[in-house]
Write a protein that holds these residues in place. Structure first.
Motif, PDB file in Angstrom:
ATOM      1  N   LEU A 166       0.834  -1.204   0.000  1.00  0.00           N
ATOM      2  CA  LEU A 166       0.000   0.000   0.000  1.00  0.00           C
ATOM      3  C   LEU A 166       0.870   1.255   0.000  1.00  0.00           C
ATOM      4  O   LEU A 166       0.637   2.196  -0.760  1.00  0.00           O
ATOM      5  CB  LEU A 166      -0.926  -0.010   1.215  1.00  0.00           C
ATOM      6  CG  LEU A 166      -2.037  -1.060   1.190  1.00  0.00           C
ATOM      7  CD1 LEU A 166      -2.818  -1.049   2.500  1.00  0.00           C
ATOM      8  CD2 LEU A 166      -2.971  -0.819   0.017  1.00  0.00           C
ATOM      9  N   ASP A 167       1.878   1.248   0.844  1.00  0.00           N
ATOM     10  CA  ASP A 167       2.749   2.415   0.920  1.00  0.00           C
ATOM     11  C   ASP A 167       3.489   2.626  -0.395  1.00  0.00           C
ATOM     12  O   ASP A 167       3.624   3.750  -0.871  1.00  0.00           O
ATOM     13  CB  ASP A 167       3.737   2.228   2.071  1.00  0.00           C
ATOM     14  CG  ASP A 167       4.409   3.528   2.447  1.00  0.00           C
ATOM     15  OD1 ASP A 167       3.687   4.530   2.596  1.00  0.00           O
ATOM     16  OD2 ASP A 167       5.643   3.553   2.574  1.00  0.00           O
ATOM     17  N   GLY A 168       3.937   1.535  -0.969  1.00  0.00           N
ATOM     18  CA  GLY A 168       4.688   1.632  -2.211  1.00  0.00           C
ATOM     19  C   GLY A 168       3.840   2.031  -3.397  1.00  0.00           C
ATOM     20  O   GLY A 168       4.347   2.586  -4.376  1.00  0.00           O
ATOM     21  N   LEU A 169       2.554   1.755  -3.328  1.00  0.00           N
ATOM     22  CA  LEU A 169       1.663   2.137  -4.429  1.00  0.00           C
ATOM     23  C   LEU A 169       1.302   3.619  -4.372  1.00  0.00           C
ATOM     24  O   LEU A 169       0.914   4.216  -5.380  1.00  0.00           O
ATOM     25  CB  LEU A 169       0.384   1.289  -4.400  1.00  0.00           C
ATOM     26  CG  LEU A 169       0.513  -0.129  -4.949  1.00  0.00           C
ATOM     27  CD1 LEU A 169      -0.767  -0.914  -4.700  1.00  0.00           C
ATOM     28  CD2 LEU A 169       0.842  -0.104  -6.441  1.00  0.00           C
ATOM     29  N   ARG A 170       1.432   4.199  -3.195  1.00  0.00           N
ATOM     30  CA  ARG A 170       1.066   5.609  -3.049  1.00  0.00           C
ATOM     31  C   ARG A 170       1.893   6.519  -3.961  1.00  0.00           C
ATOM     32  O   ARG A 170       1.363   7.448  -4.561  1.00  0.00           O
ATOM     33  CB  ARG A 170       1.294   6.047  -1.601  1.00  0.00           C
ATOM     34  CG  ARG A 170       0.070   5.889  -0.724  1.00  0.00           C
ATOM     35  CD  ARG A 170       0.383   6.435   0.638  1.00  0.00           C
ATOM     36  NE  ARG A 170      -0.837   6.768   1.386  1.00  0.00           N
ATOM     37  CZ  ARG A 170      -0.837   7.267   2.613  1.00  0.00           C
ATOM     38  NH1 ARG A 170       0.311   7.498   3.226  1.00  0.00           N
ATOM     39  NH2 ARG A 170      -1.961   7.545   3.227  1.00  0.00           N
ATOM     40  N   HIS A 171       3.171   6.240  -4.043  1.00  0.00           N
ATOM     41  CA  HIS A 171       4.062   7.178  -4.723  1.00  0.00           C
ATOM     42  C   HIS A 171       3.826   7.277  -6.222  1.00  0.00           C
ATOM     43  O   HIS A 171       3.690   8.381  -6.742  1.00  0.00           O
ATOM     44  CB  HIS A 171       5.504   6.848  -4.395  1.00  0.00           C
ATOM     45  CG  HIS A 171       5.744   6.721  -2.926  1.00  0.00           C
ATOM     46  ND1 HIS A 171       6.666   5.868  -2.382  1.00  0.00           N
ATOM     47  CD2 HIS A 171       5.138   7.323  -1.885  1.00  0.00           C
ATOM     48  CE1 HIS A 171       6.631   5.959  -1.070  1.00  0.00           C
ATOM     49  NE2 HIS A 171       5.720   6.829  -0.733  1.00  0.00           N
ATOM     50  N   PRO A 172       3.799   6.151  -6.946  1.00  0.00           N
ATOM     51  CA  PRO A 172       3.502   6.297  -8.378  1.00  0.00           C
ATOM     52  C   PRO A 172       2.138   6.931  -8.628  1.00  0.00           C
ATOM     53  O   PRO A 172       1.979   7.654  -9.605  1.00  0.00           O
ATOM     54  CB  PRO A 172       3.567   4.858  -8.897  1.00  0.00           C
ATOM     55  CG  PRO A 172       3.534   3.983  -7.697  1.00  0.00           C
ATOM     56  CD  PRO A 172       4.111   4.771  -6.594  1.00  0.00           C
ATOM     57  N   VAL A 173       1.182   6.689  -7.754  1.00  0.00           N
ATOM     58  CA  VAL A 173      -0.128   7.321  -7.928  1.00  0.00           C
ATOM     59  C   VAL A 173       0.000   8.828  -7.710  1.00  0.00           C
ATOM     60  O   VAL A 173      -0.563   9.631  -8.462  1.00  0.00           O
ATOM     61  CB  VAL A 173      -1.168   6.712  -6.959  1.00  0.00           C
ATOM     62  CG1 VAL A 173      -2.479   7.479  -7.025  1.00  0.00           C
ATOM     63  CG2 VAL A 173      -1.400   5.245  -7.282  1.00  0.00           C
ATOM     64  N   LEU A 174       0.769   9.209  -6.704  1.00  0.00           N
ATOM     65  CA  LEU A 174       0.932  10.628  -6.388  1.00  0.00           C
ATOM     66  C   LEU A 174       1.554  11.407  -7.535  1.00  0.00           C
ATOM     67  O   LEU A 174       1.136  12.531  -7.820  1.00  0.00           O
ATOM     68  CB  LEU A 174       1.817  10.795  -5.143  1.00  0.00           C
ATOM     69  CG  LEU A 174       1.139  11.045  -3.816  1.00  0.00           C
ATOM     70  CD1 LEU A 174       2.182  11.394  -2.765  1.00  0.00           C
ATOM     71  CD2 LEU A 174       0.098  12.145  -3.913  1.00  0.00           C
ATOM     72  N   ILE A 175       2.550  10.828  -8.179  1.00  0.00           N
ATOM     73  CA  ILE A 175       3.224  11.557  -9.251  1.00  0.00           C
ATOM     74  C   ILE A 175       2.569  11.318 -10.604  1.00  0.00           C
ATOM     75  O   ILE A 175       3.067  11.786 -11.629  1.00  0.00           O
ATOM     76  CB  ILE A 175       4.730  11.214  -9.329  1.00  0.00           C
ATOM     77  CG1 ILE A 175       4.930   9.743  -9.669  1.00  0.00           C
ATOM     78  CG2 ILE A 175       5.437  11.570  -8.044  1.00  0.00           C
ATOM     79  CD1 ILE A 175       6.399   9.374  -9.897  1.00  0.00           C
ATOM     80  N   GLY A 176       1.468  10.580 -10.599  1.00  0.00           N
ATOM     81  CA  GLY A 176       0.739  10.406 -11.843  1.00  0.00           C
ATOM     82  C   GLY A 176       1.295   9.339 -12.744  1.00  0.00           C
ATOM     83  O   GLY A 176       0.951   9.278 -13.927  1.00  0.00           O
ATOM     84  N   ALA A 177       2.148   8.467 -12.208  1.00  0.00           N
ATOM     85  CA  ALA A 177       2.726   7.409 -13.029  1.00  0.00           C
ATOM     86  C   ALA A 177       1.850   6.172 -13.052  1.00  0.00           C
ATOM     87  O   ALA A 177       2.060   5.265 -13.855  1.00  0.00           O
ATOM     88  CB  ALA A 177       4.127   7.045 -12.525  1.00  0.00           C
ATOM     89  N   LEU A 178       0.870   6.127 -12.172  1.00  0.00           N
ATOM     90  CA  LEU A 178      -0.014   4.963 -12.067  1.00  0.00           C
ATOM     91  C   LEU A 178      -1.403   5.444 -11.662  1.00  0.00           C
ATOM     92  O   LEU A 178      -1.552   6.079 -10.619  1.00  0.00           O
ATOM     93  CB  LEU A 178       0.546   3.988 -11.014  1.00  0.00           C
ATOM     94  CG  LEU A 178      -0.214   2.684 -10.782  1.00  0.00           C
ATOM     95  CD1 LEU A 178      -0.081   1.763 -11.993  1.00  0.00           C
ATOM     96  CD2 LEU A 178       0.319   1.970  -9.535  1.00  0.00           C
ATOM     97  N   PRO A 179      -2.415   5.158 -12.503  1.00  0.00           N
ATOM     98  CA  PRO A 179      -3.779   5.589 -12.152  1.00  0.00           C
ATOM     99  C   PRO A 179      -4.253   4.905 -10.874  1.00  0.00           C
ATOM    100  O   PRO A 179      -3.877   3.764 -10.586  1.00  0.00           O
ATOM    101  CB  PRO A 179      -4.603   5.132 -13.356  1.00  0.00           C
ATOM    102  CG  PRO A 179      -3.632   4.933 -14.466  1.00  0.00           C
ATOM    103  CD  PRO A 179      -2.360   4.514 -13.819  1.00  0.00           C
ATOM    104  N   TYR A 180      -5.103   5.609 -10.156  1.00  0.00           N
ATOM    105  CA  TYR A 180      -5.651   5.080  -8.905  1.00  0.00           C
ATOM    106  C   TYR A 180      -6.324   3.736  -9.118  1.00  0.00           C
ATOM    107  O   TYR A 180      -6.126   2.792  -8.336  1.00  0.00           O
ATOM    108  CB  TYR A 180      -6.649   6.093  -8.331  1.00  0.00           C
ATOM    109  CG  TYR A 180      -7.480   5.587  -7.186  1.00  0.00           C
ATOM    110  CD1 TYR A 180      -6.933   5.460  -5.912  1.00  0.00           C
ATOM    111  CD2 TYR A 180      -8.814   5.236  -7.363  1.00  0.00           C
ATOM    112  CE1 TYR A 180      -7.686   5.002  -4.851  1.00  0.00           C
ATOM    113  CE2 TYR A 180      -9.586   4.771  -6.314  1.00  0.00           C
ATOM    114  CZ  TYR A 180      -9.017   4.653  -5.056  1.00  0.00           C
ATOM    115  OH  TYR A 180      -9.771   4.203  -4.003  1.00  0.00           O
ATOM    116  N   ALA A 181      -7.105   3.634 -10.181  1.00  0.00           N
ATOM    117  CA  ALA A 181      -7.839   2.391 -10.436  1.00  0.00           C
ATOM    118  C   ALA A 181      -6.875   1.223 -10.648  1.00  0.00           C
ATOM    119  O   ALA A 181      -7.124   0.108 -10.178  1.00  0.00           O
ATOM    120  CB  ALA A 181      -8.750   2.553 -11.656  1.00  0.00           C
ATOM    121  N   ASP A 182      -5.775   1.469 -11.337  1.00  0.00           N
ATOM    122  CA  ASP A 182      -4.790   0.414 -11.550  1.00  0.00           C
ATOM    123  C   ASP A 182      -4.171  -0.025 -10.233  1.00  0.00           C
ATOM    124  O   ASP A 182      -3.960  -1.219  -9.992  1.00  0.00           O
ATOM    125  CB  ASP A 182      -3.689   0.900 -12.499  1.00  0.00           C
ATOM    126  CG  ASP A 182      -4.198   1.056 -13.923  1.00  0.00           C
ATOM    127  OD1 ASP A 182      -5.433   0.981 -14.112  1.00  0.00           O
ATOM    128  OD2 ASP A 182      -3.371   1.258 -14.828  1.00  0.00           O
TER     129      ASP A 182
END
Lengths: 201, 201
Positions: A166-182
Motif C-alpha cells: 500500500l505504501d509503495g503504491l502511493r508514490h507512483p499514484v501521487l506523481i501520476g505514473a499509475l492511475p488510482y484504479a490500476d
DNA sequence: CCGTGTACAATACGAGTGTATTGCAAAAAC
DNA sequence: GTTTTTGCAATACACTCGTATTGTACACGG
C-alpha cells in the motif's frame, strides 16, 4: 493564574495549519511564520505554544498520527465497509486500500504529508522514533483483519507485506505514473491471490 | 574558446557532492554553498555550471537516475546473480530485492536519496516529470524478468506490484521498524507465491 | 482593587539563503 | 602579441529563517 485558554485546542489548531502547508507545499515550506499566518495567529503565539520548530514538527507528527489519521481514516473505512453487502475481511481490506491510496484532494494531501514525514524521519531520529509505533500499529491492524479470514496464512508476514504494498503504491499514484484504479486493481489481485491461496506460505 | 575543461565531468563531480549531502542529511540540507564545499569548489563554480538551484536539483535527479542508479545497481545485480547456481528469473528477482532494500551505508544512502526526491517530486512537477520515466523503466525491467518465468501471469501487473512492494519495504527498514532480513523474507514469500501460482490472476 | 502571572504581540538579531555583479587569470584565436 | 572568451573566485544584496527579547492587555487570587 489568568487567561483561561484551552492549551491543547490551540496546539491542535496550529498543528492543523502546519499540516495543511506540509500537504500542499511540502515540509520544506513549513516555517514558523507561514504556520502562524495560515493559523491566523501571530508568530509570538506559535512560539508561545512550541519551544522550538523541531518540537513543533514532532508534536505535529504525533498529533497527525494519533488524531487526524487514526480518526478520519478509521471513520472512512467504516463508512466504506458499511456500504458493502458483507463485512468480510476481504471487503474490509479492500476498503482500507481504497482509502489509503490517494484519489482526491484530501487523500492526496494525506499521502503527501506522510511522505514528507517519512522522508524527514530518515534523517531525523526523533521523527523516526515517533513513526515506528505508527507503522507497528498499522501492521497490527492489518494482521487483526487477516486473522479473521480463516485462511492458513502467516498473518504477520502478510500484514507487513500488505502495508508495504500500500505504501509503495502511493508514490507512483501521487506523481501520476499509475492511475488510482490500476493501483487498486493491483491490491485486489494481491488480496485475491493471498486469500485464495491454499498451499504453504 | 579558451580553457578546455570537461563540462560534463565537472557537473557530475558537483552533483556527486549534492547526492552525498542529500543521502546523509536530506534534500533540505542541500544549499549551493554546502554543495560547493562538499565538492571542494567555490560557490561561483557551482553557479557557473548550474543556472539556478532548481536546475541543479533537476539535473542531479536525472544524473542519479540515469548514471548512478542504473549503472551501479545493475552491476550489483549482475554480481549477485553470478554468485547464484543458476540465473533463473527467481534468482534474479531475489538479487534485485536484496540490492534494492537498504542493508549497508551505500544502499541506505541510495534509499534516502530516492525517498527525498520522491517527497519533493510530490510538490514539484518538474521533478515528478523526471521520476515518471524512471518508474516506468524499473517496471519494464521487472516485467522483462517476469516474462521469462514461464508462468501464466499478468507480467505487467505483477511487475508494478513488485515495484511497489520493494519501494514500500524500504521505508520501515530505513527507520529501523523492520529488519532487512525480514523484508527480504517478505519478498521471498511474495515471489514464491507469485511464481508457484497456477490459478487465475 | 491590586498585584501577579499568563497569553500573546511586536520587534530585533544574527545567521544562512539564492542570486547578481564584478574582477581577473589564463588559454585559445588571430 | 594582442584580443577575446572562458572558468572561476569574491563579494554584495535582498530576503527569510529560527530564536530571543521586550512590552502589554487582562483575567484571576488575594
Amino acid at each position: 493564574m489568568p487567561r483561561r485558554v484551552d492549551h491543547d485546542e490551540r496546539r491542535r489548531h496550529i498543528v492543523g495549519a502546519l499540516l495543511r502547508i506540509a500537504g500542499t507545499q511540502g515540509l520544506d515550506a513549513v516555517s514558523m511564520r507561514e504556520v502562524a499566518q495560515e493559523a491566523g495567529v501571530s508568530l509570538g503565539a506559535v512560539q508561545h505554544y512550541f519551544a522550538s520548530k523541531d518540537a513543533m514538527l514532532l508534536h505535529a507528527l504525533e498529533q497527525w498520527l494519533n488524531l487526524d489519521v487514526h480518526r478520519s481514516f478509521a471513520e472512512r473505512i467504516r463508512a466504506r465497509v458499511a456500504r458493502e453487502p458483507a463485512a468480510t475481511p476481504l471487503a474490509t481490506l479492500r476498503a482500507v486500500a481504497a482509502e489509503y491510496l490517494p484519489h482526491d484532494d484530501a487523500t492526496s494531501l494525506e499521502a503527501r504529508v506522510g511522505l514528507s514525514f517519512q522522508s524527514r524521519a530518515a534523517v531525523t531520529p526523533a521523527l523516526a522514533a515517533a513513526l515506528v509505533p505508527a507503522y507497528t500499529g498499522f501492521v497490527d491492524t492489518l494482521r487483526g483483519i487477516l486473522r479473521h479470514s480463516g485462511r492458513p496464512l502467516d498473518a504477520d508476514t502478510a500484514a507487513r507485506e500488505l502495508a508495504a504494498l500500500l505504501d509503495g503504491l502511493r508514490h507512483p499514484v501521487l506523481i501520476g505514473a499509475l492511475p488510482y484504479a490500476d493501483a487498486l486493481g493491483i491490491v485486489d489481485g494481491h488480496l485475491a491471490r493471498l486469500l485464495a491461496h491454499e498451499r504453504r506460505a
